[in-house]
Structures are given as structure tokens and as C-alpha cells.
Design an enzyme around this catalytic site. Structure first.
Site, short mmCIF file in Angstrom:
data_model
loop_
_atom_site.label_atom_id
_atom_site.label_comp_id
_atom_site.label_asym_id
_atom_site.label_seq_id
_atom_site.Cartn_x
_atom_site.Cartn_y
_atom_site.Cartn_z
N HIS A 1 -6.05 -2.30 3.09
CA HIS A 1 -6.51 -1.08 3.76
C HIS A 1 -8.01 -0.84 3.56
O HIS A 1 -8.55 0.14 4.06
CB HIS A 1 -5.73 0.14 3.27
CG HIS A 1 -4.28 0.10 3.64
ND1 HIS A 1 -3.86 -0.05 4.95
CD2 HIS A 1 -3.15 0.18 2.89
CE1 HIS A 1 -2.53 -0.06 4.97
NE2 HIS A 1 -2.08 0.07 3.74
N ASP B 1 6.75 -4.42 1.18
CA ASP B 1 7.33 -3.09 1.38
C ASP B 1 8.16 -2.98 2.65
O ASP B 1 8.59 -1.89 3.02
CB ASP B 1 6.25 -2.00 1.32
CG ASP B 1 4.95 -2.43 1.97
OD1 ASP B 1 4.93 -3.49 2.64
OD2 ASP B 1 3.94 -1.72 1.81
ZN LIG Z 1 2.03 -1.61 2.43
#
Ligand SMILES: [Zn+2]
Ligand SMILES: [Zn+2]
Lengths: 437, 553
Positions: free
Chosen positions: A112, A240
Site C-alpha cells: 500500500h 488475507d
Molecule cells: Zn491485504
């Protein structure tokens, strides 16, 4: 004892003494049970699997990718330097010929982190894959690379960094941005004028399971990679998507991750997210390790694994089929669309709002890319954030033409420090990084 | 008085110590079929006119288990294994018969699935039909929760001996190594028991009533009678006797390298901060990696009797031995011949050594002396390269914390301790090569026997407490008991310091100066959702490795 078919280098660094905060998902405990599982399986005794410690990423390694504001030391923690250094150590083991494949099981993650960095967002500060990759390109020469991000969240930081680089194909599979942080990653986000079509986004509906993920890999990702012919395939191996993950809504499994790894056959995998630390990570990581090493992973299953329960509904399969068709069509027509969009333009401009969820600040960016016939063009970023910074950052990419280099350097020279809190230059042609304030 | 015996490959070295001084030494040849006789004749030689009542202790190393494994003279073992999900476990089948259970314990020690008890009942019948008496039971994560191993043992019934359970041998994680360790322990049990009772009988006949201890691979000892349950600990204890001897004799308190130069190999070990370094995972015996704690010892195939020749213009030493040195009537020139010619060693016939060097050097047009120097120089280089290679490997072992990665200590030897036949002859050359002081301790010829004599008990336990589940487990002691939510690291430390003594007394008697210590500890907050639900505490305790004191003249 067992012998790996592929020599595999593992950088396994759980950072047992570091957490964002005591109850944060990025805490000491995150890889504890994974290390227990990997140790109990005797992975370290498998012939052909070698363990390496991380190195520390150097300041130049970070500056080759990021504009850290106000500077590297103020925003980057030791743990992030080690995490990026873990990815570098894995990649170096590969390029120095010590192993055939490498896997960096490190934390914290990095996908990110955008080019401009004010602090932590989505648990990331610096982009560990990008830092690894640019270190490798600097040390071992130009490389055509495909990064396939299989984390459940859109790899928006990696997309931002490689937005205008056609030597880096970025493919992200993620839960649809309308239902999950960071809210981006739609099929029409396809790259800048110098690399249009080399960003490929595959937003998947919640509840996507083994069938859906593997369908996308077989029917979309692999054909694109085959046509692209990269020198290196990197997998941002976030975990995830697992059905037990507490912060996402997908139905992927350890078996699925292992199969995905086998199909994708990456040279380097780097752990990204994944916060089901007991129910998923020990099994998913083991599955990926075995798949990379070319060993039998068919017995790697979660204690509560039930393929029937995990089966995705029929409408999702149909939706994904249509989605893949649409995206593959875009890939085939990328040059044509690019001509329509960019022909006759000198500059392409876009505005972005980037939210730093971990530290709660908003950044406003205006990104301007030079459209050049001889190279991918330089980039100018004007960025303002709640912390009171207003910066100008100029990127001269590797392989920029002499005219672009000259023009961009001139912009840096003439910019008035009085107008900004800082003016930054990243000149990859001369491997030079400057700031003036 | 103390007797120390080290059973080597072909000889038994023995010393009699009195008031911390060497009173007498003996060297007796033996063959692998006559270890007990060899030990007895060494003892007889040492104690010829000594009152057996004055002997306080006999410590001996033995090759009985090592040889049994390497020569395949082991008992058939029935293995009961449980792997659960993970690697396909079929490669672990190592017994005469292998039975796989269908249950599963997970990484936190939670029983995910009980096993079908009929599998064990059937195995019991089947093993008996096959005439198998020795059984090994190893289940995945049994060190987190031994309940399946214990249950399987109970279901087997009382007709088997031994029934070795994996968790009782080591508290470390590593299922394949647990399986092999368990297997080997069961496989050598019968041989070791026979050996122990033969020794017992022989000593009784001689009126020696002192406690008899055997050396373990980690340089510690255990009582001979109690060792019967843990014979696998005695395998490959040879190098540990020498290393412990160097510890006694060299009075070393810093990082050091130990070189034991033999006929065909040079064994390399290290001290870290004055304490012998252990293998990180456990020792490998033949084809079997195990969890047996052992002194780190790696060798390079070069020694005094290695055959020397030129291949092209390259001088090659070893790896084979073609016989004794030429000076002693052998067929090929050896480093020993070089040492004899250069008068570093007074042995055999110098003329023959001269001819050996002359013939070897002639092809290359160099003098016998130059040839001898070249050989020793090359030998030094090979040893140095191997030492550096091992150090590099040791210093890049995986670490798991930022603190260790940034500030972890590296091993940097400040000196070398050299033993073995050519130790004195080579020390100056090695000092030049390694660029650190090289010490050849007094009595180095019997360092191994002295090491055996003065070794003390060692033991290790791994305590793991999970307050979210409310359980504490100490696999080595078979403990799994309930704890309260208030259990913390401090309590864990305290309990480990008490339990390590319990473990030590299961292996032998604890000497007064033995100290317990915590060697590793960690405490993780366990968070589920956004709440702390407990602590995961891990503490490793050991009896501080040590040697009894020894006076030097
Ligand atoms: Zn993630
Ligand atoms: Zn240009």
C-alpha cells in the site's frame, strides 16, 4: 530426507520484537504459529531449502523508489528497513545463483506504500517489492518483470509506483474495492501514457473461493504473462483471501494458495498481508513453501478445511468468467485505446486523494506525466497533506530519453523553494537523488 | 579418585585422576565386538594397585550405540506415527513396521481430532505376531501436547519394552527429527541395556561401587542405570569428550576454535564465550537427523595419515588414507612424513620420510624440504578454509528478532586450541594461517579421557504456557497441567528453574556446584479480535554446562 525439486531460498523473519501497537494485527504474534508449523514440519532439513537472514535496505534503495517526506529517517522505521531488506536478501540469493526460487516471509508488508510517503497506510510504509526490484535492476541490469499481487487488498501502492513503467507488468487480484480498503483497483485503472495496459486490475466479489481464483490465474493471468514474456515473475503473496481472515470476506484456502503458486510459478514470492495468524498463515505459508520447492503439498490443509463449505456460488463463477473476458479484451486492445486517449497530448494529468488509514491523514496529489515518443516520459507530482507539507517531486525513470532527462532536471533546477516545503528529484538515469528546501 | 574413559574408533583412552591431577593413563586397543573387555582391561591397567573403594566416580564414553546404528545391528522397531496435515509423512517410515494414526494435534497443542484407538490395538497384535518388542511413538506437535503419545502407549498394553515416546526425548519442534530420534532410541535400547549390565557386572567383580556415568553427545553425563531409558543420547559422544577435555585443559573464557587433528580427519569445534557450542537442531547419525543435543563438531577430511600426491601441478592431500606414513612403512607419502622430515615430529624412520618427500617433489623439481613445507602449508590452508566456512555458516544462522539481527553476537575465535597426534608439530604453522594464538594444552594426548572424567550432568527443558487455553506443558517431563489466567513470565521462569532439577535427577545425580539457568524466554500477547485473550510464554532452561575442576602442575 526429502529433496526439493527447486532449490528454494527462504528469508523467514517474524520480527518477534516489533508491533505497530499491542493489539494491532501487525503485532509480535503474527508469524509465531507459522514459525512453529514450519519448524515442526522440518522444512529446514529438506535438502535444497536454504534459510537466509534479511539484510538492511539502504537509504539509496528506498530513494530509488520513494519520496519520503520530509526524509527517509523521519518516516521509515527499522522494522520496515528490515522487511524490505528481507525481500532484497531473497532476491539476491536468486540472482547470485544460490537458489532457483525465493520466498521472503517477512513483516510488515509494503504494497500500500505509494511513491510519495508521509507515513504508514494499510500497515505499510515502504513498498518492499518495489525496493527489492529496483535494487535488483540497479545491481543486475534491466529486467522485464511481472508482479502478481494476490493479497486480498488492492496493491494500490505498487500500482502507483509502476503506473507508467511498461517494463513492469502489474497484475492485482483483490476483493472488489467497493467492499474493502483501499477502495481502488478497477479494470479501467490501466496505467499512464507510457505504459497503458501494463496495469491489470481484477476486482473479485466477496466469497470468491478456490475455483474463482484459480480460474483467473489460468484464464487471465497466465495468458497475459505468456504474451508479456517477463524475465522475472514476482508474487506479492498476501494471505488475507483466506476464509478465516478477520478483516476480509473471501473464501480462499491453503490448498488454493498452493495450487495458485504452482500455476503462477513465480521466481520470487513476498509475503504481504494475512491476519488469520492461527487458522490460515501456518498452513498457507507451508503450502506456498512446498509448492515453490516443487514438493507434494496435497496434505497441507487447515484443521477445519471443508471444500464443500468453501464452494463459491454459481453466480460468482459466471461473474468472474465475464470479468476475465472483459479484462483480457482490454489487454488485447491496450495500444489502440492508448492511442485514442493520449495521441496529440503533451502531458497527462490526474488528481488523486490518498488516505493514510493508520495515521489518519489525507494527501491530495496532482500527477503530471510527460507524453514522449522516445521514452515513457518523466513524472511530476505536486502533493499536499494534512501534516502541512506541500511538495514537488520529479521522477526521471530508467531509460528516459536525453531530452526528457534534460527537461525534468531543468524543472527541478528552476522550481522555487519558496513555493514548496520541499522539492525532490529522483533521477534513475544517473542514479541521483536530490532535495532542496 | 576419578576414572575417565573415552572409547574411540580403535582405541580406548583412559585416565586415573586424583585430587584433580593425572595419576595414570592407559591406551588399549579394542574391536567393536569387545568393548566391555576393552573397558575392563583399561580399568585394570589404571587400578592395578589401587583400592577400588577409593574410586569415587567412573565416567565413560561409549561407541556401542553409534556402532549399532552405523553397522545396522539394531533391534526391529514398531513405529506408531501421527502426522496430521502437512508434509506427506510416508517418507518418515523408518521402523520394521510403521503404523499411522489418523488424529491430529495442532501447533497450539489443541486436539483437533482424536485418533481411532483400534489402530493401536491392531498394531499391538501385529507387532507381537512379528516378534517386535521395541516400539517408538511419535506424533506431530507432541511437544505441545503429549496426550496422543501417552494414549497410544497405554493402548499398546504392557508387552513391549521399550516404548519410547518422542516428547520425552526432546522438547524441540521438528517432527521428522522426533520420529528418527524416537526410532533410534528404541532401536539401540536392547544393545545398550546389555552393555550397561555387562559393565555393571564387571565393575562389581572388581569391587568398584562408585557411580558410573556415560557421556552424552552434548558433553554432559548421565547415570549408566538411568541412561538405559535414553541410550540415543550417547551416540557420537566421541568428539564431545575431546572438546570437554579442551575445556578442562585450556582454561578458556572467550570465543575459540578447537582442532582435533587425527589420522584422516580434523574435527573442528568452537567455544562461544568460553562455552562449547552446540549443534543448532541436533546431531545427525548416519542417514538420520535427530533432536539429540550435541556439541557442534564438523570435520575436514585431512589428517596426519592422509595420502599426498600431485594432480597436475596441484598438491592434493586426502581425503583417503592408504596406510600408515612411509616413515612407518606405509605405501604413500603423508603429512606425517613431512613433519618427520622437518623434525617437527620424532617418529619412525627419518630416511624413509626423506625418500617419500624426495620422490614426491622430484616430479615438480622441488627439494624434499620444500615439498614438506608445501604439504604443511597446503594442510594449513585447507583447515583454515574449513574453519572460516563453518564460522560463516554459524554466524548467518537464522534469527527472529530485530534485536538479534542488529546486535546479535558473532563468533570470532580469539585463539585456537589444538589436540591430536600432530598438534605440537603443526601449532606454529596453524598460528601463521589462522592469525590467532594456537595453544596445545598439557596432557593433550589424553584430553578426551580427561574430558570424559570431568564432565558433569547436563539437561534441558522447554516450558510452554498458553494462558488463553490455560495449559502449561513441559514435554521432557511429560507435564501438561492447568494454569490460571494470571500465570506470567516470572512464574514460568521460577517453575522452569525448579523443573530443570527434576529433569536432571531423571538423568543422574546433580552435583552441588551445578547451576540452573534460563537460556531463552519469550512472552507473546495473544490477541483475538481486538482483545488480549492471554499470553503465550516460552522458557527454555538448562543445567549450565560445566566441568569439574582440574589442577595443572
Ligand atoms: Zn491485504
Ligand atoms: Zn522522453
Amino acid at each position: 530426507m526429502l529433496k526439493a525439486k527447486n532449490r528454494l531460498g527462504l528469508v523467514f523473519f517474524p520480527a518477534f520484537d516489533w508491533a505497530i501497537s499491542p493489539t494491532h494485527p501487525e503485532r509480535e504474534e503474527r508469524l509465531l504459529y507459522t514459525l512453529d508449523q514450519v519448524s515442526e514440519e522440518g522444512v529446514e532439513d529438506i535438502e535444497g531449502i536454504k534459510f537466509f537472514n534479511p539484510v538492511l535496505a539502504k537509504e539509496e534503495d528506498i530513494k530509488r523508489v520513494h519520496f519520503c517526506v520530509p526524509d527517509v529517517d523521519s518516516v521509515v522505521t527499522k522494522s520496515h528497513v528490515i522487511s524490505a531488506g528481507g525481500a532484497i536478501a531473497a532476491a539476491r540469493a536468486l540472482f547470485e545463483g544460490k537458489v532457483d526460487k525465493a520466498f521472503a516471509v517477512v513483516r510488515p508488508p509494503g504494497h500500500h506504500a505509494h511513491r510519495v510517503v508521509y507515513g504508514d497506510r494499510g500497515f505499510c510504509i515502504i513498498n518492499i517489492e518495489a525496493i527489492m526490484l529496483e535494487h535488483i535492476r540497479q545491481s543486475f541490469g534491466p529486467k522485464k518483470v511481472a508482479i502478481v499481487d494476490t493479497d486480498c487488498h488492492h496493491g494500490d501502492g505498487t500500482q502507483d509506483i509502476y503506473w507508467n513503467d511498461r517494463n513492469t507488468l502489474f497484475i492485482s487480484l483483490h476483493q472488489d474495492g467497493r467492499t474493502l480498503y483501499p477502495g481502488s483497483g478497477f479494470p479501467d485503472e490501466m496505467g499512464g501514457p507510457g505504459a497503458y495496459g501494463y496495469t491489470v486490475n481484477v476486482p473479485l466479489p466477496p466469497q470468491t473461493g478456490e475455483e474463482g481464483f484459480l480460474y483467473v490465474i489460468e484464464n487471465l493471468v497466465m495468458p497475459i504473462i505468456k504474451e508479456y514474456k517477463p524475465d522475472l515473475v514476482v508474487n506479492s503473496a498476501g494471505q488475507d483471501n483466506h476464509y478465516t481472515d478477520p478483516i476480509t470476506n473471501m473464501n480462499f484456502t491453503a490448498q488454493g494458495y498452493a495450487k495458485l503458486t504452482e500455476l503462477l510459478d513465480p521466481d520470487i514470492a513476498v509475503l504481504e498481508g494475512g491476519y488469520s495468524i492461527e487458522g490460515a498463515l501456518p498452513y498457507v505459508n507451508l503450502g506456498i513453501i512446498l509448492a515453490l520447492a516443487g514438493l507434494d503439498y496435497s496434505h497441507v490443509k487447515e484443521p477445519d478445511y471443508d471444500p464443500d463449505k468453501m464452494r463459491q456460488p454459481g453466480w460468482i463463477s459466471d461473474y468472474i468468467k465475464r470479468l476475465c473476458n472483459d479484462i483480457y479484451g482490454r489487454w488485447l486492445r491496450k495500444e489502440e485505446i492508448a492511442r485514442k486517449m493520449f495521441d496529440g497530448k503533451d502531458f497527462v494529468r490526474r488528481n488523486k486523494r490518498i488516505y493514510y488509514d493508520t495515521i489518519g491523514i489525507m494527501e491530495n496529489q496532482e500527477e503530471t506525466i510527460k507524453v514522449c515518443r522516445s521514452c515513457s516520459g518523466y513524472t511530476m507530482i505536486k502533493s499536499k497533506c494534512d501534516l502541512g507539507y506541500f511538495i514537488l517531486a520529479i521522477v526521471i525513470p530508467p531509460g528516459a530519453c536525453p531530452r526528457c532527462v534534460e527537461e525534468a532536471r531543468k524543472i527541478y533546477e528552476v522550481a522555487d523553494p519558496g513555493d514548496y516545503t520541499g522539492i525532490y528529484l529522483q533521477d534513475r538515469v544517473n542514479d541521483e537523488f536530490k532535495v532542496k528546501k | 579418585m576419578i576414572i575417565g574413559l573415552d572409547v574411540g574408533g580403535t582405541h580406548i583412552d583412559a585416565v586415573l585422576l586424583s585430587n584433580g591431577k593425572v595419576l595414570r593413563t592407559a591406551k588399549v586397543p579394542y574391536s567393536s565386538g569387545s568393548i566391555v573387555e576393552g573397558i575392563c582391561s583399561a580399568i585394570d591397567e589404571l587400578t592395578e594397585d589401587v583400592d577400588p573403594g577409593k574410586i569415587n566416580r567412573v565416567n565413560l564414553s561409549t561407541t556401542i550405540c553409534t556402532n549399532a546404528v552405523l553397522e545396522g545391528k539394531t533391534s526391529p522397531v514398531g513405529m506408531i506415527l501421527e502426522s496430521g496435515p502437512g508434509l506427506d509423512a510416508s517418507f518418515l517410515a523408518c521402523g520394521e513396521e510403521n503404523v499411522f494414526l489418523d488424529g491430529y494435534i495442532d501447533h497450539r497443542g489443541q486436539e483437533v481430532k482424536p485418533f481411532n484407538e483400534n489402530i493401536v490395538r491392531d498394531a499391538s497384535v501385529h507387532f507381537k505376531e512379528k516378534g517386535i518388542l521395541s516400539v517408538g511413538i511419535a506424533t506431530k506437535f507432541s511437544v505441545r501436547n503429549p496426550v496422543h503419545e501417552l494414549k497410544a502407549k497405554e493402548l499398546l498394553g504392557g508387552d513391549f519394552c521399550p516404548v519410547t515416546m518422542g516428547h520425552a526425548l526432546s522438547g524441540k519442534l521438528n517432527f521428522p527429527r522426533r520420529v528418527y530420534t524416537t526410532y533410534l532410541n528404541a532401536a539401540v535400547y536392547e544393545r545398550f541395556r546389555f552393555f550397561a549390565s555387562a559393565i555393571d557386572k564387571a565393575f562389581e567383580e572388581r569391587g568398584i561401587r562408585a557411580p558410573v556415568n556415560v557421556l552424552k553427545a552434548d558433553g554432559g553425563t548421565m547415570n549408566l542405570k538411568k541412561a538405559v531409558s535414553f541410550p540415543v543420547y550417547t551416540v557420537l559422544s566421541g568428539p564431545s569428550a575431546s572438546v570437554m577435555g579442551c575445556w578442562v585443559l585450556s582454561d578458556n573464557h572467550e570465543d575459540a576454535v578447537i582442532l582435533d587433528i587425527g589420522g584422516t580427519t580434523t574435527d573442528i569445534s568452537f567455544f562461544a564465550g568460553g562455552i562449547p557450542l552446540l549443534e543448532p537442531r541436533g546431531i545427525k547419525i548416519g542417514a538420520y537427523p535427530t533432536l539429540v543435543r550435541a556439541i557442534y563438531s564438523h570435520s575436514v577430511a585431512i589428517g596426519g595419515d592422509s595420502a599426498v600426491r600431485f594432480e597436475g601441478d596441484k598438491l592434493v592431500i586426502g581425503p583417503r588414507r592408504e596406510g600408515p606414513p612411509k616413515a612407518l612403512g606405509g605405501p604413500m607419502p603423508t603429512p606425517t612424513d613431512a613433519m618427520i622430515l622437518l623434525e617437527l615430529l620424532n617418529l619412525g624412520k627419518k630416511e624413509k620420510a626423506y625418500i617419500a618427500m624426495k620422490e614426491l617433489g622430484e616430479v615438480m623439481g622441488i627439494s624434499p624440504e620444500e615439498t614438506a613445507h608445501l604439504i604443511l602449508d597446503r594442510m594449513g590452508d585447507l583447515i583454515k578454509e574449513r574453519v572460516y566456512e563453518l564460522l560463516k555458516d554459524l554466524n548467518s544462522r537464522p534469527v527472529y528478532t530485530i534485536r538479534e539481527l542488529l546486535y546479535g553476537e558473532k563468533i570470532t575465535p580469539k585463539r585456537a586450541v589444538i589436540i591430536g597426534g600432530p598438534a605440537k608439530a603443526l601449532s606454529l604453522m596453524l598460528e601463521r594461517k589462522l592469525k590467532i594464538p594456537c595453544v596445545v594444552p598439557e596432557n593433550f594426548e589424553v584430553a578426551n579421557a580427561i574430558g570424559a572424567a570431568l564432565s558433569r550432568i547436563t539437561a534441558e527443558i522447554n516450558l510452554i504456557a498458553d494462558t488463553a487455553q490455560g495449559y502449561l506443558t513441559v514435554p521432557e517431563l511429560g507435564i501438561r497441567e492447568k494454569i490460571g489466567r494470571d500465570f506470567n513470565l516470572e512464574k514460568a521462569r521460577k517453575q522452569a528453574m525448579e523443573l530443570i532439577k527434576e529433569r536432571a535427577s531423571a538423568l543422574g545425580s546433580l552435583s552441588e556446584d551445578a547451576e540452573a539457568e534460563i537460556v531463552e524466554e519469550s512472552c507473546f500477547n495473544m490477541v483475538r479480535g481486538f482483545y488480549t485473550v492471554g499470553r503465550n510464554i516460552r522458557v527454555k532452561a538448562q543445567i549450565k554446562p560445566g566441568v569439574s575442576s582440574f589442577e595443572m602442575d
